[in-house]
Design an enzyme around this catalytic site. Structure first.
Site, mmCIF file in Angstrom:
data_model
loop_
_atom_site.group_PDB
_atom_site.id
_atom_site.type_symbol
_atom_site.label_atom_id
_atom_site.label_comp_id
_atom_site.label_asym_id
_atom_site.label_seq_id
_atom_site.Cartn_x
_atom_site.Cartn_y
_atom_site.Cartn_z
ATOM 1 N N TYR A 163 40.255 45.822 53.324
ATOM 2 C CA TYR A 163 39.830 47.027 52.600
ATOM 3 C C TYR A 163 41.030 47.882 52.205
ATOM 4 C CZ TYR A 163 34.961 46.000 52.636
ATOM 5 O OH TYR A 163 33.762 45.396 52.348
ATOM 6 N N ARG A 214 42.301 46.425 49.058
ATOM 7 C CA ARG A 214 41.463 46.749 47.894
ATOM 8 C C ARG A 214 41.587 48.233 47.519
ATOM 9 N NH1 ARG A 214 35.628 45.049 48.936
ATOM 10 N NH2 ARG A 214 35.333 45.825 46.818
ATOM 11 N N ASN A 216 29.078 49.398 42.109
ATOM 12 C CA ASN A 216 30.525 49.422 42.324
ATOM 13 C C ASN A 216 30.922 50.465 43.360
ATOM 14 O OD1 ASN A 216 30.515 47.550 40.339
ATOM 15 N ND2 ASN A 216 31.282 48.891 38.728
ATOM 16 N N ASP A 265 34.211 51.417 43.461
ATOM 17 C CA ASP A 265 35.557 51.819 43.040
ATOM 18 C C ASP A 265 35.672 53.284 42.609
ATOM 19 O OD1 ASP A 265 34.510 51.861 40.366
ATOM 20 O OD2 ASP A 265 35.043 49.754 40.082
ATOM 21 N N HIS A 322 26.113 50.886 46.743
ATOM 22 C CA HIS A 322 26.868 50.147 47.763
ATOM 23 C C HIS A 322 27.967 50.989 48.413
ATOM 24 C CE1 HIS A 322 25.488 46.061 45.842
ATOM 25 N NE2 HIS A 322 24.533 46.675 46.513
ATOM 26 N N CYS A 328 38.426 58.368 64.482
ATOM 27 C CA CYS A 328 37.797 59.640 64.103
ATOM 28 C C CYS A 328 38.548 60.815 64.724
ATOM 29 C CB CYS A 328 36.353 59.625 64.576
ATOM 30 S SG CYS A 328 35.448 61.142 64.246
ATOM 31 N N THR A 371 26.995 42.751 35.509
ATOM 32 C CA THR A 371 26.591 42.303 36.849
ATOM 33 C C THR A 371 25.991 40.906 36.772
ATOM 34 O OG1 THR A 371 25.156 42.717 38.760
ATOM 35 C CG2 THR A 371 24.394 43.594 36.658
ATOM 36 N N GLU A 385 29.180 36.949 30.103
ATOM 37 C CA GLU A 385 28.536 35.633 29.945
ATOM 38 C C GLU A 385 27.049 35.794 30.245
ATOM 39 O OE1 GLU A 385 30.682 33.510 32.955
ATOM 40 O OE2 GLU A 385 29.942 34.865 34.503
ATOM 41 N N ALA A 441 32.374 44.546 28.122
ATOM 42 C CA ALA A 441 31.718 45.859 28.158
ATOM 43 C C ALA A 441 32.558 46.910 27.431
ATOM 44 C CB ALA A 441 31.469 46.279 29.604
HETATM 45 P P1 OAD Z 1 29.828 39.898 40.128
HETATM 46 O O1 OAD Z 1 31.258 39.552 40.292
HETATM 47 O O2 OAD Z 1 28.825 39.078 40.869
HETATM 48 O O3 OAD Z 1 29.440 39.828 38.595
HETATM 49 C C1 OAD Z 1 30.228 40.450 37.606
HETATM 50 C C2 OAD Z 1 29.690 40.069 36.237
HETATM 51 O O4 OAD Z 1 30.455 40.769 35.276
HETATM 52 C C3 OAD Z 1 29.803 38.583 35.906
HETATM 53 O O5 OAD Z 1 28.559 38.088 35.441
HETATM 54 C C4 OAD Z 1 30.874 38.540 34.818
HETATM 55 O O6 OAD Z 1 30.598 37.565 33.819
HETATM 56 C C5 OAD Z 1 30.755 39.908 34.210
HETATM 57 N N1 OAD Z 1 32.003 40.402 33.569
HETATM 58 C C6 OAD Z 1 33.291 40.133 33.875
HETATM 59 N N2 OAD Z 1 34.141 40.805 33.091
HETATM 60 C C7 OAD Z 1 33.361 41.532 32.239
HETATM 61 C C8 OAD Z 1 33.639 42.432 31.159
HETATM 62 N N3 OAD Z 1 34.898 42.734 30.792
HETATM 63 N N4 OAD Z 1 32.591 42.984 30.517
HETATM 64 C C9 OAD Z 1 31.312 42.682 30.868
HETATM 65 N N5 OAD Z 1 30.993 41.841 31.869
HETATM 66 C C10 OAD Z 1 32.001 41.273 32.539
HETATM 67 O O7 OAD Z 1 29.690 41.455 40.468
HETATM 68 P P2 OAD Z 1 28.366 42.295 40.808
HETATM 69 O O8 OAD Z 1 27.192 41.768 40.084
HETATM 70 O O9 OAD Z 1 28.707 43.715 40.641
HETATM 71 O O10 OAD Z 1 28.407 43.984 46.944
HETATM 72 O O11 OAD Z 1 28.200 41.984 42.357
HETATM 73 C C11 OAD Z 1 27.182 42.601 43.063
HETATM 74 C C12 OAD Z 1 27.620 42.882 44.471
HETATM 75 O O12 OAD Z 1 28.094 41.680 45.090
HETATM 76 C C13 OAD Z 1 28.791 43.833 44.615
HETATM 77 O O13 OAD Z 1 28.402 45.187 44.543
HETATM 78 C C14 OAD Z 1 29.331 43.489 45.961
HETATM 79 C C15 OAD Z 1 29.283 41.986 45.879
HETATM 80 O O14 OAD Z 1 29.195 41.326 47.069
HETATM 81 C C16 OAD Z 1 28.835 44.586 48.040
HETATM 82 O O15 OAD Z 1 30.009 44.746 48.268
HETATM 83 C C17 OAD Z 1 27.745 45.039 48.960
#
Ligand code: OAD
Length: 242
Positions: A69, A72, A104, A106, A121, A149, A190, A216, A232
């Site tokens: 972490y 990151r 996200n 971030d 999250h 803490c 996502t 995609e 995006a």
């Molecule tokens: P993913 O990494 O699973 O998916 C990201 C998506 O964004 C993919 O389908 C990519 O194709 C797309 N992508 C990449 N670059 C892009 C761009 N420039 N414009 C548009 N799309 C783009 O990420 P999440 O769906 O956010 O959870 O993942 C969900 C959760 O899984 C996260 O919040 C995290 C992870 O484990 C926790 O940490 C609890």
């Protein structure tokens, strides 16, 4: 449909909608240099989530989890919002009722200037005591790892949601309510595979329009009225233009 025509249609739908729910994932921050999880270069392609992002992993080896972490936090602290985040700030200013729901951690939506963000999250810069529950925000790296803490001396953990943990109840409830009253749902960047966030789209009421923007196609591309595939940061500024 040709991309320009799709952007045009999404723009018209957004300007007609009084209530918009936006659901974002890692793809919205990809152009800021934040790694995604499942795409090329994604974090879960190189690391096993069960070693780094579960309560069991933290109980086993808090230092290892904290080191990951800390890495990151450092990487993301240097990232700036991109045109996708900025487009959503403009939409919030213009739309009577917009909810920005993000998976996200971030903090880039808030940094861009979005005022109401539902973080499902948690946040990478939140630090919470495992013992007394006190939570603080700190962008600077902790002085030592794992941090302790200041109040009770308990072990502290990152203020994010790990696999197997419940989402923050208030944020999830507000997100669900926002989707249920939406006239348009916009899903951005996502993979749509992590629940319960992935299920929010299905809570949209009858007659609600849905638009997806993702690099995609995903399973959710089939579930929406309009899927726009591309970056995006290139598509969102077009669809929220006045
Ligand atoms: P993913 O990494 O699973 O998916 C990201 C998506 O964004 C993919 O389908 C990519 O194709 C797309 N992508 C990449 N670059 C892009 C761009 N420039 N414009 C548009 N799309 C783009 O990420 P999440 O769906 O956010 O959870 O993942 C969900 C959760 O899984 C996260 O919040 C995290 C992870 O484990 C926790 O940490 C609890």
């Amino acid at each position: 449909m040709e991309r320009e025509a799709g952007i045009e249609r999404a723009r018209a739908w957004i300007s007609e909608a009084g209530s918009v729910a936006v659901l974002t994932g890692a793809g919205v921050s990809a152009e800021s240099g934040v790694p995604t999880f499942r795409g090329p270069g994604g974090l879960w392609r190189e690391h096993r989530p069960e070693d780094l992002a579960t309560p069991e992993a933290f109980a086993r080896d808090p230092l290892l989890v904290w080191e990951w972490y800390a890495y990151r936090r450092e990487l993301i602290a240097a990232c700036r919002p991109n045109p996708a985040h900025e487009a959503l700030v403009r939409l919030e200013k213009r739309c009577e009722d917009m909810s920005l729901i993000t998976q996200n951690v971030d903090g880039l939506h808030a940094l861009a200037g979005s005022r109401r963000v539902l973080e499902l999250h948690g946040n990478l810069f939140a630090i919470r005591c495992c013992n007394c529950g006190a939570e603080r925000q700190q962008r600077e790296p902790p002085a030592s790892l794992p941090p302790r803490c200041a109040r009770c001396g308990g072990l502290e953990r990152p203020g994010v949601v790990w696999f197997g943990e419940a989402l923050p109840g208030q944020a999830l409830e507000s997100a669900l309510a926002a989707v249920r009253r939406a006239e348009l749902v916009l899903v951005v960047g996502t993979s749509g595979v992590v629940w319960p966030a992935a299920g929010l789209l299905q809570a949209a009421p009858d007659g609600c329009r849905s638009v997806l923007v993702n690099l995609e196609p995903t399973d959710q591309s089939e579930q929406v009225d309009l899927a726009l595939h591309g970056k995006a940061g290139e598509i969102l500024p077009g669809i929220v233009a006045a």
